[in-house]
Write a protein that holds these residues in place. Sequence first.
Motif, mmCIF file in Angstrom:
data_model
loop_
_atom_site.group_PDB
_atom_site.id
_atom_site.type_symbol
_atom_site.label_atom_id
_atom_site.label_comp_id
_atom_site.label_asym_id
_atom_site.label_seq_id
_atom_site.Cartn_x
_atom_site.Cartn_y
_atom_site.Cartn_z
ATOM 1 N N ASN A 63 0.840 -1.193 0.000
ATOM 2 C CA ASN A 63 0.000 0.000 0.000
ATOM 3 C C ASN A 63 0.873 1.241 0.000
ATOM 4 N N THR A 69 -4.917 -1.331 5.506
ATOM 5 C CA THR A 69 -5.720 -1.228 4.293
ATOM 6 C C THR A 69 -6.307 -2.578 3.899
ATOM 7 N N LYS A 71 -4.265 -5.623 3.760
ATOM 8 C CA LYS A 71 -3.304 -6.420 3.000
ATOM 9 C C LYS A 71 -3.416 -7.912 3.324
ATOM 10 N N LEU A 159 -3.005 -1.664 -2.550
ATOM 11 C CA LEU A 159 -4.312 -1.373 -1.972
ATOM 12 C C LEU A 159 -4.412 0.089 -1.559
ATOM 13 N N ASP A 161 -7.106 2.471 0.686
ATOM 14 C CA ASP A 161 -8.264 2.447 1.578
ATOM 15 C C ASP A 161 -9.257 3.508 1.112
#
Length: 355
Positions: A63, A69, A71, A159, A161
């Motif tokens: 991320n 987030t 993972k 990723l 959020d």
Amino acid sequence: MDHAAFLRLIRGQTRGPLATLGRWGLGAASLGYGLGVAWRNLAFDRNPGRSIRALVPVVAVGNLTVGGTGKTPMVEWICRHYRQRAIRVAILSRGYGSTGGLNDEGLVLFDNLPDVPHLQAPDRVELARIAVEELESQLLVLDDGFQHRRLARDLDVVLLDALDPFGGGRLLPRGLLREPVSSLSRAGVIVLSRADQVDQATRDAIRREVVRRLGREAAWVEARHAPRDLIDERVESAPMADLVGRSILAFCGIGNPHAFARTLSDAGANVIDFVEFADHHDYRREDVEGLIARVEHSGADLALTTQKDLVKLRIGSLGRAPLRALRIGLEILDGSEGLTAALDRVIPEAQNSAT
């Protein structure tokens, strides 16, 4: 300063001369941090040979920001994808927060993926060698690996959020960005996690911002963290329906406690008390005693936490309240075709590595 107070400070919610001075100081520190990140990335970009290539394909999950987030559920999803295709896969991670043996995320993945070895150490290049030569792995998944550029990878899955995709737009420590948003140019797939917690207009706006920053379209996936079941310390499962009618004391020590609270609310849980600990919190006897006291004071008849916290406690109850963990799985809402296509592109190389 605790995590919540730090977030209030960097987001400008804390007012006054001292808070302003503190933000100035953090801003100055972020300049030095940014120069260090830029210099390191430039060194790898100009000399790809600095990255050491493993003998098998590597898929990295990471991320841009600090904090949770999602993972770990993403790593689990990817490993299941490859195991369903009979690929021998191993997980490599640094093991942040470990005091010996696997850390909390490693223990969660061990419980959920008992047939996937998980190696943890700062030297991921050496771990890759061990996984290939000693465990005969055909493919490696590098957990929290976006910033770890010493081990070359065939695919970066990054990723964001949905609740704070760009970390306030500032680098650490003034914001939450580990590196600039422009670093997404290295990503092969971008996953918007917790996409169900924002509306479609917000999701579209985030995607447009990513495209604007990159100057191109990117493989785009939207996902949510869906509650799967409740588990006890022996990883025995119970249905989510067991939450109905219960008065719950909830607690966690994760990077994004508000997301856990939101998940509980969306699941219809009646949370009468909520306790936050720092990310990767190492639970001690006094913590357990404090939670038991809060159970007694609140009248809760169920204690609920995350699987990441339960693996460190391994106890069945807090006083009179049974202790359970809410197990989470990743659910793809949109873009599954692009994700599986990107993952499957490395399979021929993985299969060839076995010959």
